[in-house]
Scaffold this motif. Structure first.
Motif, PDB file in Angstrom:
ATOM      1  N   GLU A 144     -14.461  -7.211  -8.430  1.00  0.00           N
ATOM      2  CA  GLU A 144     -14.691  -6.153  -9.626  1.00  0.00           C
ATOM      3  C   GLU A 144     -13.821  -5.457 -10.979  1.00  0.00           C
ATOM      4  OE1 GLU A 144     -18.913  -4.784  -7.043  1.00  0.00           O
ATOM      5  OE2 GLU A 144     -16.797  -3.466  -7.413  1.00  0.00           O
ATOM      6  N   LEU A 145     -12.987  -5.118 -10.126  1.00  0.00           N
ATOM      7  CA  LEU A 145     -11.487  -4.908 -11.034  1.00  0.00           C
ATOM      8  C   LEU A 145     -11.333  -5.941 -12.088  1.00  0.00           C
ATOM      9  CD1 LEU A 145      -9.631  -2.682  -8.236  1.00  0.00           C
ATOM     10  CD2 LEU A 145     -10.844  -1.867  -9.857  1.00  0.00           C
ATOM     11  N   TYR A 146     -11.097  -7.162 -11.514  1.00  0.00           N
ATOM     12  CA  TYR A 146     -10.337  -8.738 -12.567  1.00  0.00           C
ATOM     13  C   TYR A 146     -11.489  -8.361 -13.130  1.00  0.00           C
ATOM     14  CZ  TYR A 146      -6.643 -11.704 -10.485  1.00  0.00           C
ATOM     15  OH  TYR A 146      -5.405 -11.934 -10.103  1.00  0.00           O
ATOM     16  N   THR A 147     -13.071  -8.461 -13.014  1.00  0.00           N
ATOM     17  CA  THR A 147     -14.337  -8.494 -14.249  1.00  0.00           C
ATOM     18  C   THR A 147     -13.690  -7.233 -14.792  1.00  0.00           C
ATOM     19  OG1 THR A 147     -15.033  -9.569 -12.307  1.00  0.00           O
ATOM     20  CG2 THR A 147     -16.908  -8.181 -13.878  1.00  0.00           C
ATOM     21  N   ILE A 148     -13.325  -6.063 -14.513  1.00  0.00           N
ATOM     22  CA  ILE A 148     -13.526  -5.126 -15.835  1.00  0.00           C
ATOM     23  C   ILE A 148     -12.138  -5.598 -16.603  1.00  0.00           C
ATOM     24  CG2 ILE A 148     -12.905  -2.892 -16.149  1.00  0.00           C
ATOM     25  CD1 ILE A 148     -13.782  -2.044 -13.271  1.00  0.00           C
ATOM     26  N   LEU A 149     -11.694  -6.104 -16.104  1.00  0.00           N
ATOM     27  CA  LEU A 149      -9.732  -6.551 -17.061  1.00  0.00           C
ATOM     28  C   LEU A 149     -10.019  -7.202 -17.794  1.00  0.00           C
ATOM     29  CD1 LEU A 149      -6.343  -5.869 -17.356  1.00  0.00           C
ATOM     30  CD2 LEU A 149      -6.431  -7.617 -15.395  1.00  0.00           C
ATOM     31  N   LEU A 150     -11.109  -8.545 -17.168  1.00  0.00           N
ATOM     32  CA  LEU A 150     -10.960  -9.856 -18.234  1.00  0.00           C
ATOM     33  C   LEU A 150     -12.356  -9.675 -19.312  1.00  0.00           C
ATOM     34  CD1 LEU A 150     -11.558 -12.248 -15.326  1.00  0.00           C
ATOM     35  CD2 LEU A 150      -9.699 -12.742 -17.018  1.00  0.00           C
ATOM     36  N   GLU A 151     -13.071  -8.885 -18.852  1.00  0.00           N
ATOM     37  CA  GLU A 151     -14.193  -8.612 -19.598  1.00  0.00           C
ATOM     38  C   GLU A 151     -13.657  -7.193 -20.839  1.00  0.00           C
ATOM     39  OE1 GLU A 151     -18.211  -7.457 -17.063  1.00  0.00           O
ATOM     40  OE2 GLU A 151     -16.964  -5.792 -17.219  1.00  0.00           O
ATOM     41  N   SER A 187     -10.699   3.194  -3.909  1.00  0.00           N
ATOM     42  CA  SER A 187     -11.878   4.242  -3.841  1.00  0.00           C
ATOM     43  C   SER A 187     -11.039   4.895  -5.074  1.00  0.00           C
ATOM     44  CB  SER A 187     -12.562   4.948  -2.610  1.00  0.00           C
ATOM     45  OG  SER A 187     -12.676   4.000  -1.751  1.00  0.00           O
ATOM     46  N   PHE A 188     -11.899   5.793  -5.569  1.00  0.00           N
ATOM     47  CA  PHE A 188     -11.706   6.744  -6.925  1.00  0.00           C
ATOM     48  C   PHE A 188     -12.492   8.131  -7.288  1.00  0.00           C
ATOM     49  CE2 PHE A 188     -12.728   3.002  -9.276  1.00  0.00           C
ATOM     50  CZ  PHE A 188     -14.150   3.194  -9.839  1.00  0.00           C
ATOM     51  N   LYS A 189     -12.404   8.537  -8.165  1.00  0.00           N
ATOM     52  CA  LYS A 189     -13.307   9.673  -8.189  1.00  0.00           C
ATOM     53  C   LYS A 189     -13.433   9.876  -9.584  1.00  0.00           C
ATOM     54  CE  LYS A 189     -13.683  13.026  -3.812  1.00  0.00           C
ATOM     55  NZ  LYS A 189     -13.547  14.911  -3.431  1.00  0.00           N
ATOM     56  N   ILE A 216     -16.492   6.377  -6.034  1.00  0.00           N
ATOM     57  CA  ILE A 216     -17.116   5.495  -6.459  1.00  0.00           C
ATOM     58  C   ILE A 216     -15.757   4.546  -5.629  1.00  0.00           C
ATOM     59  CG2 ILE A 216     -16.920   3.765  -8.534  1.00  0.00           C
ATOM     60  CD1 ILE A 216     -18.679   6.540  -9.113  1.00  0.00           C
ATOM     61  N   THR A 217     -16.162   3.434  -5.462  1.00  0.00           N
ATOM     62  CA  THR A 217     -15.543   1.867  -4.664  1.00  0.00           C
ATOM     63  C   THR A 217     -15.732   0.677  -5.592  1.00  0.00           C
ATOM     64  OG1 THR A 217     -17.192   1.059  -3.057  1.00  0.00           O
ATOM     65  CG2 THR A 217     -15.509   3.123  -2.015  1.00  0.00           C
ATOM     66  N   LYS A 218     -14.394  -0.242  -5.850  1.00  0.00           N
ATOM     67  CA  LYS A 218     -14.464  -1.407  -6.239  1.00  0.00           C
ATOM     68  C   LYS A 218     -13.769  -1.641  -5.471  1.00  0.00           C
ATOM     69  CE  LYS A 218     -16.575  -0.025 -10.815  1.00  0.00           C
ATOM     70  NZ  LYS A 218     -17.986  -0.566 -11.180  1.00  0.00           N
ATOM     71  N   THR A 219     -14.004  -3.663  -5.860  1.00  0.00           N
ATOM     72  CA  THR A 219     -14.140  -4.532  -4.667  1.00  0.00           C
ATOM     73  C   THR A 219     -12.196  -5.341  -5.662  1.00  0.00           C
ATOM     74  OG1 THR A 219     -14.925  -6.045  -5.877  1.00  0.00           O
ATOM     75  CG2 THR A 219     -15.733  -5.358  -3.524  1.00  0.00           C
ATOM     76  N   LEU A 274       0.761  -1.290   0.284  1.00  0.00           N
ATOM     77  CA  LEU A 274      -0.281  -0.287  -0.248  1.00  0.00           C
ATOM     78  C   LEU A 274       1.109   1.111  -0.027  1.00  0.00           C
ATOM     79  CD1 LEU A 274      -2.805  -0.623   2.434  1.00  0.00           C
ATOM     80  CD2 LEU A 274      -2.375  -1.030  -0.298  1.00  0.00           C
ATOM     81  N   LYS A 275       2.163   1.253   0.855  1.00  0.00           N
ATOM     82  CA  LYS A 275       3.162   2.584   0.284  1.00  0.00           C
ATOM     83  C   LYS A 275       2.731   2.838  -0.498  1.00  0.00           C
ATOM     84  CE  LYS A 275       7.376   0.546   1.633  1.00  0.00           C
ATOM     85  NZ  LYS A 275       8.725   0.320   3.099  1.00  0.00           N
ATOM     86  N   TYR A 276       2.984   1.759  -1.552  1.00  0.00           N
ATOM     87  CA  TYR A 276       3.829   2.065  -3.360  1.00  0.00           C
ATOM     88  C   TYR A 276       2.197   2.535  -3.909  1.00  0.00           C
ATOM     89  CZ  TYR A 276       7.975   0.083  -1.806  1.00  0.00           C
ATOM     90  OH  TYR A 276       9.950   0.371  -0.911  1.00  0.00           O
ATOM     91  N   PHE A 277       1.470   2.785  -3.653  1.00  0.00           N
ATOM     92  CA  PHE A 277       0.376   3.051  -4.219  1.00  0.00           C
ATOM     93  C   PHE A 277      -0.107   4.837  -4.400  1.00  0.00           C
ATOM     94  CE2 PHE A 277      -1.626  -1.738  -4.031  1.00  0.00           C
ATOM     95  CZ  PHE A 277      -0.933  -2.277  -4.636  1.00  0.00           C
ATOM     96  N   PRO A 278      -0.316   4.753  -5.191  1.00  0.00           N
ATOM     97  CA  PRO A 278      -0.818   5.964  -5.209  1.00  0.00           C
ATOM     98  C   PRO A 278      -2.196   6.379  -5.191  1.00  0.00           C
ATOM     99  CG  PRO A 278      -0.593   5.914  -7.570  1.00  0.00           C
ATOM    100  CD  PRO A 278       0.471   4.222  -6.736  1.00  0.00           C
ATOM    101  N   PHE A 279      -3.120   5.343  -5.154  1.00  0.00           N
ATOM    102  CA  PHE A 279      -4.452   5.481  -5.170  1.00  0.00           C
ATOM    103  C   PHE A 279      -5.245   4.490  -3.904  1.00  0.00           C
ATOM    104  CE2 PHE A 279      -2.729   1.533  -7.286  1.00  0.00           C
ATOM    105  CZ  PHE A 279      -2.913   0.270  -6.634  1.00  0.00           C
ATOM    106  N   ASP A 280      -6.140   4.993  -3.608  1.00  0.00           N
ATOM    107  CA  ASP A 280      -6.605   5.023  -1.814  1.00  0.00           C
ATOM    108  C   ASP A 280      -7.185   3.457  -1.864  1.00  0.00           C
ATOM    109  OD1 ASP A 280      -6.373   7.628  -1.642  1.00  0.00           O
ATOM    110  OD2 ASP A 280      -7.537   8.284  -2.123  1.00  0.00           O
ATOM    111  N   VAL A 281      -6.711   2.663  -1.112  1.00  0.00           N
ATOM    112  CA  VAL A 281      -7.377   1.870  -0.816  1.00  0.00           C
ATOM    113  C   VAL A 281      -7.363   1.247   1.153  1.00  0.00           C
ATOM    114  CG1 VAL A 281      -6.645  -0.508  -0.400  1.00  0.00           C
ATOM    115  CG2 VAL A 281      -5.879  -0.089  -2.395  1.00  0.00           C
ATOM    116  N   SER A 282      -8.953   1.329   1.207  1.00  0.00           N
ATOM    117  CA  SER A 282      -9.274   0.849   2.130  1.00  0.00           C
ATOM    118  C   SER A 282      -9.841  -0.171   2.825  1.00  0.00           C
ATOM    119  CB  SER A 282     -10.674   2.280   2.940  1.00  0.00           C
ATOM    120  OG  SER A 282     -11.616   1.848   1.700  1.00  0.00           O
ATOM    121  N   ALA A 283     -10.642  -0.676   4.269  1.00  0.00           N
ATOM    122  CA  ALA A 283     -11.232  -1.872   4.492  1.00  0.00           C
ATOM    123  C   ALA A 283     -12.893  -1.717   4.466  1.00  0.00           C
ATOM    124  CB  ALA A 283     -10.832  -1.937   5.925  1.00  0.00           C
TER     125      ALA A 283
END
Length: 616
Positions: free
Chosen positions: A119-126, A105-107, A113-116, A87-96
């Protein structure tokens, strides 16, 4: 719908789609023209979504909306120490979330908007599914997807669920090093018995596998690895180096600026790649440091190798442990196969070759694509399409340690034996102890010790609302199954009324290192005499407990409690005492058996007691 089956390497850094059709292997190019697609998603503020290289480039301007390394989030809890390190290297927001699972999370359109990870895997596979249709001219929904050998059951199930949400039917989850070996064996005409070691270092994970080929059968002998060790960690090493240089030379601290770190990361990755073909590289930074329009930070290959020495050595240690645990010598390995983009690093090749005494290494022309090619070959074997006919190579994966449950007295009941070939399913019948038993719990264990407590408990399964029955007269069938994807399921079914409880167990065939497996086998061998003594002790202990329970049951059923209350109390007290006794108290158990039989056997014969146990 098409009857074709494709192979997908769903990687931490890049993903790749391949198909074996009409006797040819083909990598399906993304619409951008790339043969491998960065596993990168960019959520534009206007609501649009970009995948791959374009997403990666756009994230330079909006780092918080560029999501990558989803594979390191999949199947982990938010407070997982390895996840926290990433997480300390990610620029995007990750929460619990409420269940302590990570969410991103992103805007978009000023709305958060939040994605699990699923859901991110699904977007890539689509996206992979979409451009597959564009390239083949027909929609394909059947697939083989590769996963790290050390992916656990949760990570595998998330992958399966994401693929289903993307419209895929997954015919098999294939371990990445096995896929690479399959691609190698297909390209090399090997007929005799042949032993290979696969060194697979990708962007996010590292796997070692030793495989043995006998004609058309491939046996997976052992695997080892680390799901948090890959090329991204090398990028992070260079990034830390650059941040220190900026701080010491220009008094600019970028370490706590996620946006800056994201922009620097791309440059660090490019420098790493350049150092594989050149002795030096430089990281050029424009418009970041105040009053310095451009800053150049040089980095030599020797400096890089020094900072990455522990990383390199860790992979060699894992390789060494895998080989030692397999029982094979270095000279018995005919082929050392490199795959994964990070094996382009010269120092990696030098260390692996040196480990094997200067042995020439077998490299794929495109190490980023070989895992997808192996998945495509497996896909062709599972396909019913005449366009995908292929001579089948049988991959045989086995259960590394026996699995079973604990019976009365903690004796291990082995259901699936070590070395069983996947898929496998086996059952054992459990009988009740008490007549008033309305529920019971069985622990699921992995290991070779006869005392279940000396093995590793994987999980437990509880079945409720069971039918009342006399001691030993109600049967529950306990079934363990491991499918081709390495997922273990436990099922308990009460035969009297088909009362069933199922459980997916936190287990995978790659979940223990080969050193752990070897230590488990060694412990079983060293303690064989003690274990045999334990089983003998349990036989007496189990008989004593069952004897007491049966006496108490018969006294109740025959309305003899008032007449023999002292016997009832004695048996109840003895049962409770017996449950606490351990192996070194075998003589005490035998004494209690003699005392029980002396006081109770005349009642057993006089009143013809039912359901009395036999000592045997």
């Amino acid at each position: 719908m098409s009857d074709l089956v494709i192979g997908i390497d769903l990687g931490t850094t890049n993903s790749c789609v391949a198909i074996f059709m009409n006797d040819k292997m083909k990598i399906l190019e993304h619409n951008s023209g790339d043969r491998i697609v960065p596993s990168f998603i960019f959520f534009n503020t206007d609501g649009s979504v970009f995948i791959g290289e374009h997403a990666k480039n756009k994230a330079d301007d909006e780092p918080k909306n560029g999501i990558y390394e989803m594979k390191r989030l999949v199947g982990r809890k938010y407070d997982d120490s390895l996840l926290q390190k990433s997480l300390k290297y990610f620029p995007f927001d990750v929460s619990a979330d409420a269940s302590n699972n990570p969410v991103v999370s992103f805007k978009q359109r000023r709305v958060t908007i939040t994605k699990t990870p699923q859901e991110l895997y699904t977007i890539l596979l689509e996206e992979l599914k979409k451009f597959t249709k564009d390239k083949l001219g027909e929609a394909v929904n059947k697939v083989v997807i590769t996963v790290p050998a050390y992916f656990n059951v949760t990570q595998r199930e998330v992958t399966l669920a994401a693929a289903k949400d993307a419209g895929f039917t997954v015919l098999k989850l294939q371990n990445e090093p096995t896929a690479a070996a399959l691609a190698y064996y297909h390209d090399h005409d090997i007929h005799k018995t042949h032993r290979s070691l696969v060194y697979d270092l990708g962007g996010g994970t590292f796997d070692v596998a030793i495989l043995e080929k006998r004609f058309n059968d491939i046996d997976v002998i052992c695997v080892a690895g680390d799901t948090q060790l890959g090329g991204h960690d090398l990028d992070n090493l260079i990034l830390d180096f650059v941040c220190k240089q900026l701080k010491s030379k220009y008094d600019y601290d970028a370490s706590d600026k996620p946006d800056d770190k994201r922009r620097l990361r791309n440059k660090c990755e490019k420098a790493k790649k350049k150092l594989s073909v050149s002795d030096e590289a430089s990281i050029t930074i424009n418009g970041m440091v105040p009053n310095k329009p451009q800053v150049k930070i040089p980095l030599t290959r020797k400096e890089f190798e020094k900072m990455a020495d522990k990383f390199f050595q860790k992979t060699i240690d894992i390789l060494d442990n895998c080989l030692k645990d397999s029982g094979f010598s270095k000279t018995s390995i005919q082929e050392v196969i490199l795959c994964g983009g990070s094996t382009r690093i010269p120092k990696i090749q030098e260390l692996v070759s040196k480990y094997f005494g200067g042995k020439q290494l077998n490299k794929f022309e495109n190490p980023d694509e070989c895992v997808a090619e192996g998945a495509a070959l497996q896909a062709a074997m599972l396909s019913t399409s005449t366009r995908q006919h292929i001579e089948e190579l049988k991959l045989v994966e086995v259960v590394p340690l026996s699995i079973g449950f604990d019976s009365l007295g903690n004796e291990m009941i082995f259901i699936i034996k070590r070395g069983s070939k996947l898929p496998v399913s086996a059952s054992h019948t459990y009988v009740n102890l008490h007549d008033d038993e309305t529920s019971f719990t069985l622990g699921v264990y992995e290991g070779e010790r006869l005392d279940a407590r000396k093995n590793r408990q994987l999980d437990s399964i509880t079945i409720n609302n069971v039918t009342p029955a006399p001691p030993g007269q109600r049967e529950v069938e306990f079934t363990l199954s491991i499918d081709t994807n390495g997922i273990l399921t436990a099922k308990a079914t009460e035969k009297l009324r088909n009362n069933t409880k199922s459980l997916k167990v936190q287990y995978t065939t790659g979940g223990r290192s080969d050193r752990e497996i070897k230590n488990s086998l060694l412990a079983a061998a060293e303690n064989k005499i003690n274990d045999e003594k334990f089983v003998r002790f349990v036989k007496f202990k189990r008989y004593l407990i069952k004897y007491c329970v049966s006496i108490m049951y018969n006294l109740e059923e025959n309305d003899l409690l008032d007449s023999y209350e002292d016997i009832y109390d004695f048996c109840n007290s003895t049962k409770l005492t017996a449950q606490t006794l351990e192996m070194d108290e075998e003589n005490r158990v035998k004494q209690l058996i003699q005392e029980c039989e002396r006081r109770c056997n005349s009642l057993v014969h006089t009143y013809d007691f039912d359901f009395m146990p036999q000592l045997g």
